[in-house]
Write a protein that holds these residues in place. Structure first.
Motif, PDB file in Angstrom:
ATOM      1  N   PRO A 189      21.625 -54.493 -17.601  1.00 60.36           N
ATOM      2  CA  PRO A 189      20.822 -53.332 -17.900  1.00 60.36           C
ATOM      3  C   PRO A 189      21.432 -52.039 -16.862  1.00 60.36           C
ATOM      4  O   PRO A 189      21.318 -50.778 -17.366  1.00 60.36           O
ATOM      5  N   GLN A 190      21.259 -52.305 -15.450  1.00 59.49           N
ATOM      6  CA  GLN A 190      21.875 -51.241 -14.815  1.00 59.49           C
ATOM      7  C   GLN A 190      23.609 -50.669 -15.233  1.00 59.49           C
ATOM      8  O   GLN A 190      23.455 -50.059 -14.623  1.00 59.49           O
ATOM      9  N   ASP A 191      24.482 -51.489 -15.718  1.00 60.82           N
ATOM     10  CA  ASP A 191      25.671 -51.099 -16.144  1.00 60.82           C
ATOM     11  C   ASP A 191      26.042 -49.895 -16.686  1.00 60.82           C
ATOM     12  O   ASP A 191      27.104 -49.075 -17.088  1.00 60.82           O
ATOM     13  N   PHE A 192      24.307 -49.958 -17.703  1.00 58.63           N
ATOM     14  CA  PHE A 192      24.566 -49.188 -18.852  1.00 58.63           C
ATOM     15  C   PHE A 192      24.188 -47.383 -18.139  1.00 58.63           C
ATOM     16  O   PHE A 192      23.900 -46.039 -18.488  1.00 58.63           O
ATOM     17  N   VAL A 193      23.458 -46.936 -16.983  1.00 57.26           N
ATOM     18  CA  VAL A 193      24.004 -46.487 -16.029  1.00 57.26           C
ATOM     19  C   VAL A 193      24.467 -44.847 -16.188  1.00 57.26           C
ATOM     20  O   VAL A 193      25.598 -45.353 -15.197  1.00 57.26           O
ATOM     21  N   ASN A 194      25.184 -43.914 -16.634  1.00 56.12           N
ATOM     22  CA  ASN A 194      26.764 -43.860 -16.467  1.00 56.12           C
ATOM     23  C   ASN A 194      26.653 -42.168 -14.933  1.00 56.12           C
ATOM     24  O   ASN A 194      25.302 -41.556 -15.369  1.00 56.12           O
ATOM     25  N   PRO A 195      27.792 -42.295 -15.364  1.00 55.93           N
ATOM     26  CA  PRO A 195      27.611 -40.660 -14.006  1.00 55.93           C
ATOM     27  C   PRO A 195      27.235 -39.629 -14.691  1.00 55.93           C
ATOM     28  O   PRO A 195      26.360 -38.736 -13.540  1.00 55.93           O
ATOM     29  N   LYS A 196      27.249 -39.261 -15.685  1.00 58.19           N
ATOM     30  CA  LYS A 196      26.094 -38.271 -16.824  1.00 58.19           C
ATOM     31  C   LYS A 196      24.535 -37.677 -16.366  1.00 58.19           C
ATOM     32  O   LYS A 196      23.904 -37.347 -15.546  1.00 58.19           O
ATOM     33  N   LYS A 197      24.356 -39.236 -16.532  1.00 56.59           N
ATOM     34  CA  LYS A 197      22.790 -39.653 -16.298  1.00 56.59           C
ATOM     35  C   LYS A 197      22.805 -38.901 -15.053  1.00 56.59           C
ATOM     36  O   LYS A 197      21.083 -38.083 -14.661  1.00 56.59           O
ATOM     37  N   ILE A 198      23.020 -39.417 -14.073  1.00 56.79           N
ATOM     38  CA  ILE A 198      23.234 -39.893 -12.211  1.00 56.79           C
ATOM     39  C   ILE A 198      22.897 -38.463 -12.179  1.00 56.79           C
ATOM     40  O   ILE A 198      21.804 -37.408 -11.689  1.00 56.79           O
TER      41      ILE A 198
END
Length: 120
Positions: free
Chosen positions: A64-73
């Motif tokens: 699941p954590q692999d789906f956090v992208n730089p834009k979201k960060i």
């Protein structure tokens, strides 16, 4: 509501229960600033934990954590900058991910502290 939205809501509830059980005080749920939404803002001692919750029914396509992208960060960073200034907080800020795999009656919760360090 779509199944994936229901799963997301269930995941956020599981994450909140997990944090409370681990002595975090929940300050905000679904905090919005401009285009950003922060799932959970919690505090434990002098640490403000900004928590992104990712819930999946399987890890077939990745954790699941692999789906956090730089834009979201980037969005989360701007939201928390605003939040800390608005609330006049003097705390250490940490960005965490709570990754949940929930299928049927089985739940696996992984709490990744300082999860964004490799992105920054």
């Amino acid at each position: 509501m779509a199944d994936h939205n229901e799963l997301g809501k269930k995941g956020e509830k599981l994450a909140i229960d997990f944090l409370v059980k681990n002595e975090y005080h929940i300050l905000e749920k679904n905090y919005r600033y401009l285009k950003a939404e922060v799932d959970i803002i919690a505090q434990k001692e002098n640490v403000l934990a900004v928590v992104e919750v990712k819930t999946r029914s399987t890890d077939y396509f990745g954790d699941p954590q692999d789906f956090v992208n730089p834009k979201k960060i980037k969005l989360l960073l701007s939201a928390i900058d605003y939040y800390v200034i608005e609330k006049d907080l003097d705390v250490e800020v940490r960005f965490d991910i709570i990754a949940i795999i929930h299928k049927n009656d089985t739940t696996k919760i992984t709490h990744l502290e300082d999860a964004f360090l490799h992105f920054l």
